[in-house]
Design a protein around this motif. Sequence first.
Motif, PDB file in Angstrom:
ATOM      1  N   ALA A   1       0.844  -1.198   0.000  1.00  9.87           N
ATOM      2  CA  ALA A   1       0.000   0.000   0.000  1.00  9.87           C
ATOM      3  C   ALA A   1       0.875   1.243   0.000  1.00  9.87           C
ATOM      4  CB  ALA A   1      -0.921   0.015   1.216  1.00  9.87           C
ATOM      5  N   VAL A   2       0.338   2.320  -0.575  1.00  7.97           N
ATOM      6  CA  VAL A   2       0.971   3.637  -0.497  1.00  7.97           C
ATOM      7  C   VAL A   2      -0.052   4.585   0.104  1.00  7.97           C
ATOM      8  CG1 VAL A   2       2.025   5.553  -1.765  1.00  7.97           C
ATOM      9  CG2 VAL A   2       2.394   3.195  -2.543  1.00  7.97           C
ATOM     10  N   ILE A   3       0.340   5.277   1.182  1.00  7.99           N
ATOM     11  CA  ILE A   3      -0.532   6.258   1.826  1.00  7.99           C
ATOM     12  C   ILE A   3       0.063   7.628   1.548  1.00  7.99           C
ATOM     13  CG2 ILE A   3      -1.700   6.932   3.961  1.00  7.99           C
ATOM     14  CD1 ILE A   3      -0.990   4.176   5.110  1.00  7.99           C
ATOM     15  N   ALA A   4      -0.651   8.449   0.772  1.00  6.19           N
ATOM     16  CA  ALA A   4      -0.122   9.738   0.331  1.00  6.19           C
ATOM     17  C   ALA A   4      -1.161  10.830   0.499  1.00  6.19           C
ATOM     18  CB  ALA A   4       0.311   9.649  -1.137  1.00  6.19           C
ATOM     19  N   LYS A   5      -0.703  12.091   0.426  1.00  7.56           N
ATOM     20  CA  LYS A   5      -1.660  13.217   0.448  1.00  7.56           C
ATOM     21  C   LYS A   5      -2.431  13.285  -0.868  1.00  7.56           C
ATOM     22  CE  LYS A   5      -0.419  17.204   2.309  1.00  7.56           C
ATOM     23  NZ  LYS A   5       0.438  18.384   2.644  1.00  7.56           N
ATOM     24  N   SER A   6      -1.734  13.009  -1.991  1.00  8.18           N
ATOM     25  CA  SER A   6      -2.397  12.957  -3.294  1.00  8.18           C
ATOM     26  C   SER A   6      -1.518  12.183  -4.254  1.00  8.18           C
ATOM     27  CB  SER A   6      -2.679  14.373  -3.837  1.00  8.18           C
ATOM     28  OG  SER A   6      -1.473  15.085  -4.043  1.00  8.18           O
ATOM     29  N   PHE A   7      -2.125  11.707  -5.363  1.00 11.59           N
ATOM     30  CA  PHE A   7      -1.421  10.905  -6.359  1.00 11.59           C
ATOM     31  C   PHE A   7      -1.506  11.561  -7.737  1.00 11.59           C
ATOM     32  CE2 PHE A   7      -2.692   7.758  -3.199  1.00 11.59           C
ATOM     33  CZ  PHE A   7      -1.568   6.957  -3.082  1.00 11.59           C
ATOM     34  N   GLU A   8      -0.498  11.336  -8.553  1.00 15.04           N
ATOM     35  CA  GLU A   8      -0.605  11.649  -9.976  1.00 15.04           C
ATOM     36  C   GLU A   8      -1.546  10.620 -10.597  1.00 15.04           C
ATOM     37  OE1 GLU A   8       0.010  11.588 -14.181  1.00 15.04           O
ATOM     38  OE2 GLU A   8       0.499   9.927 -12.838  1.00 15.04           O
ATOM     39  N   ARG A   9      -2.343  11.066 -11.583  1.00 13.48           N
ATOM     40  CA  ARG A   9      -3.442  10.264 -12.144  1.00 13.48           C
ATOM     41  C   ARG A   9      -2.988   8.897 -12.645  1.00 13.48           C
ATOM     42  NH1 ARG A   9      -4.995   9.361 -17.308  1.00 13.48           N
ATOM     43  NH2 ARG A   9      -3.367  10.731 -18.095  1.00 13.48           N
ATOM     44  N   ILE A  10      -1.997   8.863 -13.551  1.00 11.52           N
ATOM     45  CA  ILE A  10      -1.604   7.594 -14.164  1.00 11.52           C
ATOM     46  C   ILE A  10      -0.976   6.668 -13.135  1.00 11.52           C
ATOM     47  CG2 ILE A  10      -0.161   6.515 -15.950  1.00 11.52           C
ATOM     48  CD1 ILE A  10      -0.296   9.157 -17.495  1.00 11.52           C
ATOM     49  N   HIS A  11      -0.153   7.246 -12.261  1.00 12.19           N
ATOM     50  CA  HIS A  11       0.552   6.390 -11.310  1.00 12.19           C
ATOM     51  C   HIS A  11      -0.411   5.724 -10.326  1.00 12.19           C
ATOM     52  CE1 HIS A  11       3.821   4.677  -9.147  1.00 12.19           C
ATOM     53  NE2 HIS A  11       3.406   5.217  -8.019  1.00 12.19           N
ATOM     54  N   ARG A  12      -1.402   6.468  -9.867  1.00 10.63           N
ATOM     55  CA  ARG A  12      -2.393   5.843  -8.970  1.00 10.63           C
ATOM     56  C   ARG A  12      -3.064   4.655  -9.651  1.00 10.63           C
ATOM     57  NH1 ARG A  12      -7.148   4.875  -8.686  1.00 10.63           N
ATOM     58  NH2 ARG A  12      -7.492   5.984 -10.648  1.00 10.63           N
ATOM     59  N   SER A  13      -3.427   4.840 -10.918  1.00  7.54           N
ATOM     60  CA  SER A  13      -4.069   3.766 -11.676  1.00  7.54           C
ATOM     61  C   SER A  13      -3.123   2.578 -11.837  1.00  7.54           C
ATOM     62  CB  SER A  13      -4.492   4.312 -13.045  1.00  7.54           C
ATOM     63  OG  SER A  13      -5.026   3.301 -13.846  1.00  7.54           O
ATOM     64  N   ASN A  14      -1.842   2.868 -12.082  1.00  8.64           N
ATOM     65  CA  ASN A  14      -0.857   1.792 -12.227  1.00  8.64           C
ATOM     66  C   ASN A  14      -0.693   0.995 -10.933  1.00  8.64           C
ATOM     67  OD1 ASN A  14      -0.334   2.326 -14.890  1.00  8.64           O
ATOM     68  ND2 ASN A  14       1.628   3.318 -14.545  1.00  8.64           N
ATOM     69  N   LEU A  15      -0.718   1.684  -9.793  1.00  6.18           N
ATOM     70  CA  LEU A  15      -0.610   0.973  -8.514  1.00  6.18           C
ATOM     71  C   LEU A  15      -1.747  -0.038  -8.370  1.00  6.18           C
ATOM     72  CD1 LEU A  15       0.351   3.908  -6.096  1.00  6.18           C
ATOM     73  CD2 LEU A  15       1.852   2.071  -6.893  1.00  6.18           C
ATOM     74  N   VAL A  16      -2.961   0.404  -8.676  1.00  5.89           N
ATOM     75  CA  VAL A  16      -4.115  -0.511  -8.615  1.00  5.89           C
ATOM     76  C   VAL A  16      -3.905  -1.675  -9.574  1.00  5.89           C
ATOM     77  CG1 VAL A  16      -6.602  -0.745  -8.968  1.00  5.89           C
ATOM     78  CG2 VAL A  16      -5.684   1.346  -7.955  1.00  5.89           C
ATOM     79  N   GLY A  17      -3.414  -1.353 -10.786  1.00  4.18           N
ATOM     80  CA  GLY A  17      -3.198  -2.384 -11.804  1.00  4.18           C
ATOM     81  C   GLY A  17      -2.202  -3.448 -11.388  1.00  4.18           C
ATOM     82  N   MET A  18      -1.308  -3.118 -10.437  1.00  7.59           N
ATOM     83  CA  MET A  18      -0.343  -4.093  -9.937  1.00  7.59           C
ATOM     84  C   MET A  18      -0.714  -4.614  -8.545  1.00  7.59           C
ATOM     85  SD  MET A  18       1.489  -4.534 -12.497  1.00  7.59           S
ATOM     86  CE  MET A  18       2.486  -5.819 -11.769  1.00  7.59           C
ATOM     87  N   GLY A  19      -1.938  -4.329  -8.107  1.00  5.38           N
ATOM     88  CA  GLY A  19      -2.405  -4.907  -6.848  1.00  5.38           C
ATOM     89  C   GLY A  19      -1.938  -4.188  -5.602  1.00  5.38           C
ATOM     90  N   ILE A  20      -1.513  -2.911  -5.732  1.00  7.28           N
ATOM     91  CA  ILE A  20      -1.093  -2.112  -4.576  1.00  7.28           C
ATOM     92  C   ILE A  20      -2.230  -1.167  -4.201  1.00  7.28           C
ATOM     93  CG2 ILE A  20       0.542  -0.345  -3.773  1.00  7.28           C
ATOM     94  CD1 ILE A  20       2.647  -1.625  -5.601  1.00  7.28           C
ATOM     95  N   ILE A  21      -2.511  -1.043  -2.912  1.00  4.80           N
ATOM     96  CA  ILE A  21      -3.633  -0.223  -2.436  1.00  4.80           C
ATOM     97  C   ILE A  21      -3.193   1.244  -2.343  1.00  4.80           C
ATOM     98  CG2 ILE A  21      -5.287   0.150  -0.565  1.00  4.80           C
ATOM     99  CD1 ILE A  21      -4.650  -2.786   0.333  1.00  4.80           C
ATOM    100  N   PRO A  22      -3.854   2.160  -3.074  1.00  3.62           N
ATOM    101  CA  PRO A  22      -3.558   3.578  -2.890  1.00  3.62           C
ATOM    102  C   PRO A  22      -4.545   4.209  -1.893  1.00  3.62           C
ATOM    103  CG  PRO A  22      -4.675   3.216  -5.006  1.00  3.62           C
ATOM    104  CD  PRO A  22      -4.743   1.933  -4.225  1.00  3.62           C
ATOM    105  N   LEU A  23      -4.019   4.840  -0.855  1.00  4.15           N
ATOM    106  CA  LEU A  23      -4.841   5.492   0.156  1.00  4.15           C
ATOM    107  C   LEU A  23      -4.437   6.961   0.263  1.00  4.15           C
ATOM    108  CD1 LEU A  23      -4.628   2.833   3.019  1.00  4.15           C
ATOM    109  CD2 LEU A  23      -6.671   3.349   1.689  1.00  4.15           C
ATOM    110  N   CYS A  24      -5.409   7.842   0.457  1.00  2.00           N
ATOM    111  CA  CYS A  24      -5.123   9.267   0.642  1.00  2.00           C
ATOM    112  C   CYS A  24      -5.449   9.692   2.070  1.00  2.00           C
ATOM    113  CB  CYS A  24      -5.947  10.119  -0.321  1.00  2.00           C
ATOM    114  SG  CYS A  24      -5.164  10.333  -1.928  1.00  2.00           S
ATOM    115  N   PHE A  25      -4.514  10.433   2.676  1.00  2.00           N
ATOM    116  CA  PHE A  25      -4.817  11.069   3.953  1.00  2.00           C
ATOM    117  C   PHE A  25      -6.020  11.995   3.771  1.00  2.00           C
ATOM    118  CE2 PHE A  25      -0.149  10.414   4.462  1.00  2.00           C
ATOM    119  CZ  PHE A  25      -0.172   9.662   5.636  1.00  2.00           C
ATOM    120  N   LYS A  26      -6.759  12.213   4.815  1.00  2.00           N
ATOM    121  CA  LYS A  26      -7.862  13.167   4.765  1.00  2.00           C
ATOM    122  C   LYS A  26      -7.310  14.588   4.603  1.00  2.00           C
ATOM    123  CE  LYS A  26     -11.491  10.583   5.039  1.00  2.00           C
ATOM    124  NZ  LYS A  26     -12.464  10.592   3.940  1.00  2.00           N
TER     125      LYS A  26
END
Length: 898
Positions: free
Chosen positions: A797-822
């Motif tokens: 998993a990656v916990i970030a304040k925000s993600f770049e569009r393509i990279h967030r999608s790529n993380l999901v595509g490789m089975g990694i959980i993207p989470l955003c801080f509130k």
Amino acid sequence: MACENPFKSILKTLERPGGGEFGTYFSLPALGDSRIDRLPYSIRILLESAIRNCDEFQVKSKDVEKIIDWENTSPRQVEIPFKPARVLLQDFTGVPAVVDLACMRDAMNSLGGDPNKINPLVPVDLVIDHSVQVDVARSENAVQANMELEFHRNKERFGFLKWGSTAFHNMLVVPPGSGIVHQVNLEYLGRVVFNTNGLLYPDSVVGTDSHTTMIDGLGVAGWGVGGIEAEAAMLGQPMSMVLPGVVGFKLTGKLKDGVKATDLVLNVTQMLRKHGVVGKFVEFYGMSELSLADRATIANMSPEYGATMGFFPVDHVTLQYLKLTGRSEETVAMIESYLRANKMFVDYNEPQVERTYSSYLELDLKDVEPCISGPKRPHDRVPLKEMKADWHACLDNRVGFKGFAVPKESQGKVAEFTFNGTPAQLRHGDVVIAAITSCTNTSNPSVMLGAALVARKACELGLEVKPWIKTSLAPGSGVVTKYLQKSGLQTYLNQLGFNIVGYGCTTCIGNSGDIDESVASAITENDLVAAAVLSGNRNFEGRVHPLTRANYLASPPLVVAYALAGTVDIDFETEPIGEGKDGRKVYLRDIWPSNEEVATVVQSNVLPDMFMATYEAITKGNPMWNQLATPSSTLYAWDPTSTYIHDPPYFKSMTMSPPGLHGVKDAYCLLNFGDSITTDHISPAGSIHRDSSAARYLMERGVDRRDFNSYGSRRGNDEIMARGTFANIRLVNKFLKGEVGPKTIHIPSGEKLSVYDVAMRYKSEGHATIILAGAEYGSGSSRDWAAKGPMLLGVKAVIAKSFERIHRSNLVGMGIIPLCFKSGEDAETLGLTGHERYTINLPNSVSEIRPGQDITVETDNGKSFVCTLRFDTEVELAYFDHGGILQYAIRNLIGGRH
């Protein structure tokens, strides 16, 4: 299962003006819906695709209605499917894509399916352009010498790609030495309108390079995706996307004399960054006087301003460009007829129907001033007249995007060294690399010929470039060479050291090659902040060259000017650029061409037959490419000893049953980052450092250091790319308390080791890992290894304040959980040090989860906090449930669903 297209009643025939017909098309006006007239042109392309591909299975009637009702649905972040007309690859990203396809064929075979089903279902164009390095510069023989070295290093990769071009249907490979992928796309591959077996439809493209957006300048909807998404699109899977908002950007007026397209695009980039356009389309209008090349320059920089694409609808300027670049009269007539009939053509001679946009911006071109951008990010624009003051502020400022923290007493340091037997000096801000490079500008004759005119005036006045500055010119296509030679101006560029070094993406991707050892030693021994000036689009730390800490983006004429000045520490208004042959001081204004001078040279030297001759030659290949022998087998014969092409482990334990959702329990934090961690930080494309894990791997296999090549060129080998993950020498990891470099802390023992070694130790101990990050995590190039690499390292998993569009999608595509801080929270405000252990509980079933829901993260010290789960669409949830996008595609193909 799929059914007959419910919109077949609006299939119309397109008549030829002189009799006969071009073919049939799905007519948007035939829907009789007044909402369509107010849609942005870019949204009309999504609408036509949804109508044409509607089968009530992958694309449904309700998806069509969502797009027609864009004005109301886009603010609600609704999900739609999109099937692009084609896919574009370059070799850095294309090699792993073809590796994955070959690997998927093996998986299909072992699971009892038909391996031949793994085949592109849409046209795939692959341009080999990222492998050439600037080993030889300032030489008449540079092109040939660099290409020979390119083939020597990459023969194995090129042979693999050539195998792919024959093993897979629908795949065109453009050989090395032909040009930069985006310029080849613009001048040759772009169809604008397809005619496939008599069915007409708009060209649209997704590419495995974020600057695929350059094609939007031609009125073709295109944007960058990860290689993972591109592979799914090739296999007929619709791309799931959130229906975007569209920013209407009105361009009016005319550029002032001496102001270049690069100055314009750096202004546009800064404006759009400030406006906030992540995940949106930008549609430009009102710019009927802006040349196609200038439009392409603006469209190219979409990733830098954060938009999915910057789109210019087709108008008479587009048609003129199509004729200039050698498209036939028949083709251009078909394009115009189709787009007019389907209300996708802008005619400024007719009354304009007002279109609706999500928000509006406007720029009067006369307000644009000359500028450059840097020293570490493309959107940090600096007006040229403020550059000297800005440079001194950067020396003073604390280390950051605009700071180097050089003590006052050291700022005037002079490093004495000897270059080829001659005494020489270097100071902070001295230029050691000056490169006219990359797709951003080299498709634009006005800035290329403008740079050549600067060179001519400088030579006539007796100015020279210091011999230790590595100067280079890497045109986007052979057309540039033809018009530079026809104009007689290449001679002057050569005289200043800007000899052509190759046709490809060189300095901007990090393929700048070595600088002279004496220069390198002077920089390192004196801890100098040396500078590079390039006409590219990327200047992130550690990307251009490991020893240039300050990197500035500039127009090609300004690249020549800074090379002549030899430093970025100059005020061009008040300080001379050099001394002429008569001892007279020469200023920038003395060598700067007027817009009229440039236009005259462009008019007489850029001709249609140049484009036709160049691209006719491409189809014939070149001797080195044509001599490559390739096997004719359907399945690839993997060589276990290869250090370039390796069978990846993605499908080794795959079964027909999806693995289902999985959370994370008691994971350690592998890395703790701040803001703006780019894909270059995560997965560098440039040189392989001699002390790195990847270097050890290569040396253990008998590879000499001079044959290391780059990470980009070895993307077909997962063993090297896993070791290269987080190997950027400029990586800033909070665990290291200010120390910069690709290391981290193994928390249980407290040991400081390479990131790869720590990750492998966690894996061997049976521990999962996560990453903590700030804002804009994964910005930069659409680099699939920036997601594949962390997955192979065991990151869950990656916990970030925000993600770049393509990279967030790529993380999901490789089975990694993207989470955003509130909002308003991050690791620091929550008191997280990264030394905690993290548990992320997901529901057991995909039916219990929805995109964007809240998820609680617990730590072993009793702290817990709520994050937003960044699965943004239902399809992304399905991908994650299957263990990734490629596993999802294989199971669907075996199940008989395309």
